[in-house]
Each structure stands twice: as C-alpha cells, then as structure tokens.
Design an enzyme around this catalytic site. Structure first.
Site, PDB file in Angstrom:
ATOM      1  N   HIS A  85       0.821  -1.220   0.000  1.00 34.03           N
ATOM      2  CA  HIS A  85       0.000   0.000   0.000  1.00 34.03           C
ATOM      3  C   HIS A  85       0.854   1.268   0.000  1.00 34.03           C
ATOM      4  O   HIS A  85       0.413   2.329  -0.450  1.00 34.03           O
ATOM      5  CB  HIS A  85      -0.951  -0.001   1.202  1.00 34.03           C
ATOM      6  CG  HIS A  85      -2.158   0.881   1.022  1.00 34.03           C
ATOM      7  ND1 HIS A  85      -2.136   2.037   0.261  1.00 34.03           N
ATOM      8  CD2 HIS A  85      -3.426   0.782   1.495  1.00 34.03           C
ATOM      9  CE1 HIS A  85      -3.336   2.609   0.290  1.00 34.03           C
ATOM     10  NE2 HIS A  85      -4.134   1.856   1.030  1.00 34.03           N
ATOM     11  N   ASP A 114     -10.527  -4.403 -20.127  1.00 31.14           N
ATOM     12  CA  ASP A 114     -10.748  -5.531 -21.050  1.00 31.14           C
ATOM     13  C   ASP A 114      -9.405  -5.959 -21.643  1.00 31.14           C
ATOM     14  O   ASP A 114      -8.790  -5.219 -22.406  1.00 31.14           O
ATOM     15  CB  ASP A 114     -11.730  -5.094 -22.144  1.00 31.14           C
ATOM     16  CG  ASP A 114     -12.016  -6.187 -23.166  1.00 31.14           C
ATOM     17  OD1 ASP A 114     -11.420  -7.285 -23.063  1.00 31.14           O
ATOM     18  OD2 ASP A 114     -12.831  -5.935 -24.066  1.00 31.14           O
TER      19      ASP A 114
END
Length: 456
Positions: free
Chosen positions: A168, A400
């Site tokens: 993180h 995609d």
C-alpha cells in the site's frame, strides 16, 4: 472446498526501455502520502473474466492467453518500472524509498482451480477462504519487501482471474486500478504504447506538503508496528488466518436506492447544509447497518475511517495519473455505538460523515494530519473500527484484456477487518457495488438489516 494447483511460477522483467538506462538503478523516495501505509497490509484485489468455449480450454489458455498476458505485463512494467522494485530503508535515510535494480522483476504465479467459476465469480455468498486463495501471498516478514505480486488462475472451460497484491505504501487504489487498466490496454491492443490518460506520472516533486509532516506520520507508525525497538523495520504485522466461517457477498445500491436514502436524510435531518453525495449516503447507510449488526452495549466506542484523494486538494494540483499514494486517512472519532443503533442512526451517520467530508475543504493538510494523529492516539481498546476501500469512480470494469470486460471484481483485503469495498456497478450507470466479509451468522443479520432498511 476447491483445490488450487500451482502450475508455474515465473519472474517477469520490464521490457527494455530506451529512456531508462538498464545498467543504473532507480530510486523513488516515499512521500508524505505514502508513509502512512508503510505498516499497512497489502492491497489485494481479484478480477474475474469469463471465457467463451473456444478460449477456455487448458490448451488455449496456455498457448494463447497466458503468453499474451505475460508479454503485455512485461510491456506495462516498462511504464510502471517502480513495481519491479523493492522497498528499502537505509540507515542514513530519514524515510524509506523504492529501489529498482537492473534485472529486477515481478513474481507471477500461474495456477488452476477446480471451483465452479460461476459461483466464485458471482455476487452471492461465497467462502472467503476460496476467494483469498486467488491472490498471491505477500512476504510480510521481509525487511526489503517486493512491492507487487500477481497470480493468474485458470478455471478450465470456464474463465480465469487475475489476483493482485500490492504494497500500500507504493500505490493507492486509483494507481492500482490504473495499472490494471494499462496492462489490459496493452494486452488488448497488442501495443507497447499507453494513451496519455493511462501513462503514469512518476515525478515525486509535485507532492508539495510541509516536510515536518513526514516526522509526524513516521511517529504514528509506532502504533501500527510490532517491532517497537526497530522503528525502521519494514516487516508488516503478521496476518491472521481467515476463519472458514467468514463469507463474502457483493451487494448493490442502485441510483433509485441512493435517491431514496438521500430524500430520507433530508426529511429526518433538521440541518439544511448537508453534503449528500453518493459517497456520504452509501457509507452512512452501510456503517449504520454494520454497527447494528455488531449490537452489544450502546456505550461501546466506534469509529469510521475513509481515505480522501488529495490530487485536486493541494495548493498545487497533482496530475490525475500520478503514480503512488495521494490519499490520506480521515476519521469520525469519539462516537458511541448508540448514536447509530436507534431509529435515527442513519441520519446521525449522514450528518457525521457529511461534516467530515465538508471539513476537508475547510482544513489544510497540516490540520487534517493533526486531527488524524490525535484521533488515532485516542482510540480506545475494543473500538469497532469500520472503513471503506475503493471508489465508485475508478472504472475498473472497463479493463478488457481482449476477452471482454470483467464479470466481477473484489477487494480481497477487506476480509481482515470490518471494512467494506465500494466500486461502480458493472451493469448500469450510477449507484454503487459493495463488497463485505463477515462470519455467516453476522452476515445473515447484516443482509436482513440492509434489505429491510431499503424496503421501509
């Protein structure tokens, strides 16, 4: 219980980049916004893709899909070079940095699962242990940890998923999603070039905050550190094993639900200047349901946390495509459960979160940092701490890779605390998609509260 079999472990190097001399190392210092997350567990996410009959066999996956994923991963790492590196904190330095050496790479695990893809990638109740097995394990006991690990899991004749585990302190949620969308773009278009809106901005000098704030955040890291003697240790706190009783669900708040809740807040509140964004309304509703689910004494302490994006909130705006963290944790501290457990729990929650969000604009980053440090130090043992991960503005469902948009995406790392995830809905504009993990008995109560509150 589904079985996961690892079929391959490889290291993927960034493609050669003429603008970066591969004989030299790259050093990227952590900024103020990165430092809070140094001791934070990794951000983990899994994205599911359904495959058609022609592409979902083992043969097609290993001969066509996997090579494309590996090639495009190498290409995208050329742009996101820090992700091939490691975190370091040298004795002479006041704070850690990312170090990328020649030939550094990212670990990619390839696995196969015999689970029912339609169930595990669905929105209904699923065992969290099965979801967690789809993200790679992150090294927590390492003093110079890598910053990214990936896992691609095939469900033969059904689909595949990509599991991401990222430190993180290196990336906030917006950067993680932009990396995934960049990888998908290069894979889908079979190119080495990224459009401007996906090209990461690596210059750290745009983060313009007083240097004194670094010391304040490094001091608070002691509160999150298991190693009180060695402040500079980059080892993460040990991660508890997930109970087999924990289940996950994905819920929706439609635009109609949000509007209904917004109108309810206006009707029940005596205040006229509320900030009634989708974020405020959705989080107020979910937090109220979560506190009621826990039940117990009305005097028990609770707090709600969220991370605010500061890309457009500093004196000098930070580019949208900035690589790293540009979020800071903000909290609603000092409340008791009873505030949220009664009939007026929802409107109380709306007013509290609304005030907090409005306070971002009226306070500078120094004041907000002071509030966070002070609030963190005053948290009492046994406090119910809820938080939200993700955003309904990231647009992950557009990622995609060439085989259609994701059928689902989950933030896996919410399973370690009372957090819920938030994203845009896959199949419609507006509203939000919510992920949540609880023990089955608690989940049944939460779902009941969630649905009844919307019906009534």
């Amino acid at each position: 219980m589904a079985t996961i079999t690892v079929t391959k472990i490889s290291r993927v190097n960034p493609a050669t980049n003429s603008s970066h001399d591969t004989t030299n190392s790259l050093v990227l210092p952590l900024t103020f916004f990165d430092l809070r997350w140094v001791k934070f567990h990794p951000t983990e996410r899994v994205i599911f893709y359904k495959l058609d009959k022609d592409n979902s066999s083992r043969e097609s996956f290993h001969s066509l899909i996997l090579p494309k994923l590996e090639l495009s991963l190498s290409a995208v790492l050329r742009h996101y070079l820090p992700l091939a590196g490691r975190l370091r904190w040298d004795p002479q330095d006041t704070k850690p940095h990312i170090l990328v050496l020649p030939n550094d790479s990212v670990k990619l695990i390839v696995a196969e699962s015999d689970a029912d893809f339609s169930i595990i990638s669905g929105k209904g109740l699923r065992p969290e242990t099965e979801i967690r097995s789809l993200v790679p394990e992150f090294p927590v006991a390492c003093d110079s940890p890598s910053v990214l690990a990936l896992q691609v899991t095939l469900f033969p004749n059904q689909g595949f998923c990509i599991g991401v585990a990222a430190h993180h302190s290196v990336m906030d949620g917006k950067t993680v999603v932009r990396f995934i969308k960049s990888w998908a773009h290069l894979c889908n278009h079979e190119t080495m070039s990224l459009p401007e809106n996906l090209t990461p901005f690596l210059d750290r000098t745009v983060i313009n905050v007083p240097a004194s704030l670094d010391a304040k955040i490094l001091e608070i890291l002691l509160y999150f550190s298991e190693e009180k003697e060695d402040v500079r240790s980059l080892k993460l706190p040990p991660m508890e094993k997930i109970s087999p009783e924990v289940v996950r669900i994905t819920l929706e708040l439609t635009p109609e639900n949000i509007e209904k809740l917004r109108e309810r807040a206006k009707k029940e509140s005596t205040r006229s200047q509320l900030h009634l964004s989708t974020f405020v309304v959705a989080n107020a509703y979910l937090w109220t349901c979560l506190v009621k689910t826990r039940g117990g004494e009305v005097d028990r302490p609770v707090r709600f946390m969220y991370a605010a994006d500061f890309r457009n909130r500093l004196d000098q705006p930070v580019p949208e495509t900035y690589f790293g963290n540009c979020v800071f944790p903000l909290g609603c501290y000092g409340y008791k459960a009873g505030v949220f457990m009664g009939e007026d729990g929802f409107v109380n929650s709306v007013e509290i979160i609304s005030d907090s969000v409005k306070g971002i604009a009226s306070n500078n980053i120094e004041a907000l940092c002071e509030l966070y440090v002070d609030g963190t130090k005053r948290v009492k043992p046994g406090t119910q701490s809820g938080s939200v991960a993700g955003s309904n503005r990231f647009g992950l469902y557009t990622a995609d890779f060439g085989w259609g948009k994701p059928v689902n995406s989950e933030i896996v790392s919410i399973d370690r605390n009372e957090a819920f995830s938030m994203s845009e809905r896959r199949d419609g504009p507006g509203g939000v998609e919510i992920g949540l993990c609880l023990k089955k008995c608690e989940m049944d109560l939460f779902i009941s509260l969630f649905k009844n509150g919307l019906d009534n």
